[in-house]
Scaffold this motif. Structure first.
Motif, mmCIF file in Angstrom:
data_model
loop_
_atom_site.group_PDB
_atom_site.id
_atom_site.type_symbol
_atom_site.label_atom_id
_atom_site.label_comp_id
_atom_site.label_asym_id
_atom_site.label_seq_id
_atom_site.Cartn_x
_atom_site.Cartn_y
_atom_site.Cartn_z
ATOM 1 N N MET A 1 0.862 -1.191 0.000
ATOM 2 C CA MET A 1 0.000 0.000 0.000
ATOM 3 C C MET A 1 0.890 1.230 0.000
ATOM 4 N N HIS A 2 0.914 1.925 -1.120
ATOM 5 C CA HIS A 2 1.810 3.067 -1.230
ATOM 6 C C HIS A 2 1.215 4.145 -2.113
ATOM 7 N N PHE A 3 1.707 5.347 -1.904
ATOM 8 C CA PHE A 3 1.375 6.469 -2.777
ATOM 9 C C PHE A 3 2.500 7.482 -2.645
ATOM 10 N N ALA A 4 2.894 8.078 -3.753
ATOM 11 C CA ALA A 4 3.962 9.080 -3.793
ATOM 12 C C ALA A 4 5.274 8.539 -3.226
ATOM 13 N N GLY A 5 5.496 7.238 -3.363
ATOM 14 C CA GLY A 5 6.720 6.625 -2.869
ATOM 15 C C GLY A 5 6.702 6.255 -1.402
ATOM 16 N N ARG B 1 11.147 10.263 8.154
ATOM 17 C CA ARG B 1 12.294 10.838 7.450
ATOM 18 C C ARG B 1 12.269 10.505 5.958
ATOM 19 N N HIS B 2 11.722 9.353 5.585
ATOM 20 C CA HIS B 2 11.582 8.992 4.172
ATOM 21 C C HIS B 2 10.559 9.899 3.497
ATOM 22 N N VAL B 3 9.481 10.170 4.214
ATOM 23 C CA VAL B 3 8.425 11.040 3.685
ATOM 24 C C VAL B 3 9.001 12.425 3.389
ATOM 25 N N VAL B 4 9.755 12.965 4.344
ATOM 26 C CA VAL B 4 10.354 14.295 4.181
ATOM 27 C C VAL B 4 11.335 14.287 3.005
ATOM 28 N N ARG B 5 12.112 13.231 2.870
ATOM 29 C CA ARG B 5 13.061 13.143 1.764
ATOM 30 C C ARG B 5 12.335 13.114 0.417
ATOM 31 N N LEU B 6 11.215 12.436 0.352
ATOM 32 C CA LEU B 6 10.470 12.312 -0.909
ATOM 33 C C LEU B 6 9.630 13.540 -1.247
ATOM 34 N N LEU B 7 8.954 14.090 -0.242
ATOM 35 C CA LEU B 7 7.950 15.117 -0.502
ATOM 36 C C LEU B 7 8.260 16.493 0.092
ATOM 37 N N ALA C 1 6.020 19.884 -5.148
ATOM 38 C CA ALA C 1 6.125 19.595 -6.581
ATOM 39 C C ALA C 1 6.221 18.085 -6.830
ATOM 40 N N SER C 2 6.579 17.328 -5.806
ATOM 41 C CA SER C 2 6.747 15.879 -5.955
ATOM 42 C C SER C 2 5.442 15.101 -5.849
ATOM 43 N N LEU C 3 4.369 15.752 -5.437
ATOM 44 C CA LEU C 3 3.081 15.064 -5.295
ATOM 45 C C LEU C 3 2.293 15.155 -6.600
ATOM 46 N N SER C 4 1.926 14.009 -7.114
ATOM 47 C CA SER C 4 1.101 13.952 -8.322
ATOM 48 C C SER C 4 -0.104 13.057 -8.063
ATOM 49 N N PRO C 5 -1.297 13.647 -7.894
ATOM 50 C CA PRO C 5 -2.473 12.818 -7.632
ATOM 51 C C PRO C 5 -2.837 11.904 -8.801
ATOM 52 N N ARG C 6 -2.271 12.135 -9.969
ATOM 53 C CA ARG C 6 -2.536 11.277 -11.137
ATOM 54 C C ARG C 6 -1.681 10.006 -11.113
#
Length: 184
Positions: free
Chosen positions: A34-38, A47-53, A112-117
Motif C-alpha cells: 500500500m503506497h502512494f507518492a513513494g 524521514r523517508h516522507v520528508v526526503r520524498l515530498l 512539486a513531488s506530489l502527483s495525484p494522477r
C-alpha cells in the motif's frame, strides 16, 4: 503397479487442487504494498516522507505526527500519519485542499513531488475522480461496505496486523482513498 500409479496421480491431483485453491484471492482483497507518492504504509518512516515530498505542513501533536502535502495544481491533499517509532501508519489522498489547513499550512504543504494522477489500485489504474464502476472493474467487490459510499479492501500480503485500503465516494466518484497499516 497400476494401483500405485493411480494413487500417485490422485495424490498429485489433490496437491495441485489444494495449491490452486490457496492461490486464488478472496473477493475484496489485494496483494501489493500500500503506497502512494513513494510512501509505503507500515514500512516508510517520517524521514523517508520528508526526503520524498519535503517538510510539508507538519502537525506533530495530531495523532503521533501528521504531515500534509498539496499538489502544485491544488487539486489534491495527501495526509501522512506516523505512529509508533515514526513509521507511516496511514496515507490518505483526497480531492481538493483539506478544509482544516490554514493558508500558511497550505503554502507549507505545497509539494512539486506530489502527483495525484500517480494512481493506485491494481496496476495503478485508479485515480481520484474515477467511478464506482471503474473501481469494481479494477478491484472487484469490496471486502466490506460501511455504506454505499465507503468501500474497504483488505491486503492479503501482511505479516501480522491487518492492513486495508478504504475508498470513499461522492456522487459516484472517488474523492478519497486511505491506506491503513494500524499500529499493533
Amino acid at each position: 503397479m497400476r494401483t500405485y500409479i493411480c494413487a500417485v496421480l490422485l495424490s498429485f491431483a489433490s496437491v495441485v487442487t489444494v495449491a490452486s485453491e490457496e492461490q486464488a484471492p478472496r473477493p475484496g482483497t489485494f496483494c501489493w504494498p500500500m503506497h502512494f507518492a513513494g510512501v509505503v504504509a507500515g514500512i516508510s518512516q517520517d524521514r523517508h516522507v520528508v526526503r520524498l515530498l519535503g517538510q510539508g505542513a507538519h502537525r506533530p501533536k495530531e495523532e503521533e505526527g501528521v504531515r500534509y502535502y498539496v499538489d502544485a495544481r491544488r487539486s489534491a491533499t495527501l495526509r501522512v500519519a506516523t505512529f509508533t517509532d515514526r513509521i507511516v501508519g496511514e496515507i490518505a489522498l483526497e480531492a481538493g485542499i483539506n478544509s482544516t489547513l490554514s493558508k500558511a499550512e497550505i503554502r507549507a504543504a505545497m509539494s512539486a513531488s506530489l502527483s495525484p494522477r500517480e494512481g493506485f489500485g491494481n496496476w495503478h489504474a485508479l485515480t481520484l475522480g474515477v467511478t464506482k464502476e471503474t473501481v469494481l472493474k479494477n478491484m472487484g467487490e469490496p471486502a466490506r461496505r460501511a455504506s454505499d459510499d465507503e468501500w474497504t479492501y483488505d491486503a492479503l500480503c501482511t505479516c501480522e496486523i491487518p492492513e486495508y485500503m478504504t475508498i470513499h465516494f461522492n456522487s459516484n466518484k472517488v474523492v478519497r482513498v486511505v491506506f491503513s497499516a494500524p499500529p499493533g
